[in-house]
Design an enzyme around this catalytic site. Structure first.
Site, PDB file in Angstrom:
ATOM      1  N   HIS A 295       0.835  -1.201   0.000  1.00  0.00           N
ATOM      2  CA  HIS A 295       0.000   0.000   0.000  1.00  0.00           C
ATOM      3  C   HIS A 295       0.865   1.245   0.000  1.00  0.00           C
ATOM      4  CE1 HIS A 295       0.871  -0.604   4.243  1.00  0.00           C
ATOM      5  NE2 HIS A 295       0.321   0.545   4.566  1.00  0.00           N
TER       6      HIS A 295
ATOM      7  N   ASP B  96       5.908   4.486   4.758  1.00  0.00           N
ATOM      8  CA  ASP B  96       6.844   3.538   5.361  1.00  0.00           C
ATOM      9  C   ASP B  96       6.951   2.228   4.574  1.00  0.00           C
ATOM     10  OD1 ASP B  96       4.143   3.480   6.399  1.00  0.00           O
ATOM     11  OD2 ASP B  96       4.769   1.935   7.812  1.00  0.00           O
TER      12      ASP B  96
END
Lengths: 306, 306
Positions: free
Chosen positions: A62, A66
């Site tokens: 996604h 991060d």
């Protein structure tokens, strides 16, 4: 046929002194399959001694920073080191816009082709001769994929003594049987592959949840997997917060592992608040004893089934 | 008034096990001034124990990935940790497009304002009450800035005994003299600040070259600096290659330090090919003995001039 997992980064969204941002590499023979590429992945690859000019495919779960912000730097370093093989990147919608923006705004020189594909529906995302990568939608705050690497079944063991006993001459007819083709001998007798070979041997399966709430889709995806790598961002005490933020607790991850009948559960995406992850491990083990929390750069080998 | 330099990353374009990508922090009292923000800078800041909610300004030299790709992740981590102070970012043209693209394509939540400014001409880039940041164009393969942090001169020491001897009563008139204002006493006598104070004390100066060929502009910028941080990507043996790629050798950096009459030369942007940087250090020291090559996370304190 070696298959091993290297945990490049096991942190959640904030890195710590001990844990780099999320990235996992699966090495299958010479191939590198990378799942997520958080900032610092390139340096962890160098630390792990993994070559940067291997056949390689990246799968992004996604578009949270991060999980994706290590891609540009890794690609730049690959170019500076003279990579010449193409790199394929799969991810959710938005990944193309991100990569194109990077190539437009950061001064880049590319020594190899970078092909970016957006995954828009569930099912087979990538197919190799020997294995497939499946994707399903997980349950997170933004569209997020869970991935499975599933080896195709390998043919069963061939028994030359059985072929000889049946009068099949060594040579092209043996090869045909080994490739699953039924043959007819000069005397009219039919020999089937199953007459001279053991049943097909199942392939190995590794599943990576990405960021997610507990999900029935992931249970299905992980059914009988050798390894389920599941996020466990927050401890059971913070279950309410995990629910709000689209994450899982150790107990929730363990329930998924139990339902899916996996062999090993590996917890990752460990929040920076846990300097000692044993509290998370103990919570999971109460429900699913064969659970592990790796340190960065730890590897897990998955042996061939007998 | 403490002033110290923390070398977060001293690698050139490819990180190594020992050296992270380029980023330097100058801590002046509570302020954080960051020069370049290569991938991994956020983790190095955490390692260095530097707070992420300080007053902070970032200065980017140029838009090569190794100098700028750490910004998005650092900003994300700051948000996740609840930073509430604004962050200002200065850089060459292109930096706004880069940051806007990141905020558009990566799923971000910002807990604080991020203000991005493009530096389009040489001179004062940023002014604080106590110091200024200057920028000049260096000589690299793409537009690249060199920066100087220069403290404003501090007023000289005030001598109360001289003021008393001149009949200046303690109170507002002392303050006026300390702030550089000439006063007239009731009896008509004029007292000048220089009658009761030592001459102004020069501020300290730190200069960072960014990526560059040897440059006369940097000589001028670094004139009499306390510290010149100059890139020395390639050793003297690769001088031709350094020229082609817009970089400097240790001898070239040392010549700049010598001409500029700096106190200390610090070499950085060390190519990954030098696992032992002593060869670079020795080449520079032949020309400029007070040269140093820091390891990552090393700090240099710059004392107040007497």
């Amino acid at each position: 046929m070696s298959l091993r997992i290297v945990f490049l980064g096991t942190a959640a969204s904030v890195p710590t002194i001990d844990r780099s941002l999320p990235s996992i590499v699966v090495q299958r023979e010479g191939d590198i399959l990378m799942f997520d590429c958080g900032e610092g992945a390139q340096r962890q690859i160098i630390r792990a001694g993994i070559g940067l000019n291997r056949r390689m495919v990246v799968f992004i779960t996604h578009m949270h920073g991060d999980h994706v912000l290590g891609l540009p730097g890794m690609i730049q370093t690959m170019s500076l080191l003279g990579r010449d093989r193409p790199l394929q990147i799969y991810g959710p919608p938005g990944i193309k816009d991100f990569m194109e923006s990077i190539f437009r705004t950061v001064k880049f020189w590319l020594s190899f082709p970078v092909d970016v594909y957006e995954v828009s529906r569930e099912g087979v995302v990538y197919e190799d001769r020997d294995y497939e990568i499946y994707g399903v939608w997980a349950e997170h705050s933004i569209p997020s994929l869970a991935y499975a690497l599933a080896e195709k079944p390998r043919p069963g063991r061939f028994h030359p003594e059985k072929a000889t006993a049946l009068g099949v001459p060594k040579g092209p007819l043996w090869s045909a049987l080994q490739r699953g083709i039924e043959i007819t001998l000069p005397d009219g007798r039919v020999v089937r592959p199953s007459d001279v070979m053991d049943p097909p041997r199942p392939g190995r399966k590794i599943v990576y949840s990405g960021d997610t709430r507990p999900s029935e889709k992931i249970v299905e995806l992980a059914r009988n997997a050798d390894v389920l790598i599941h996020e466990a961002t927050l401890s059971d005490e913070l279950a309410e917060r995990a629910r709000e933020e689209g994450h899982s607790t150790p107990s929730e991850a363990a329930q998924i592992a139990l339902k899916a009948n996996v062999k090993l559960l590996v917890l990752t995406h460990i929040s920076a608040r846990y300097s000692d992850s044993r509290i998370l491990l103990e919570q999971a083990k109460k429900i699913f004893p064969n659970t592990h929390i790796p340190n960065d750069l730890e590897t897990i080998e998955i042996p061939l089934p007998k």
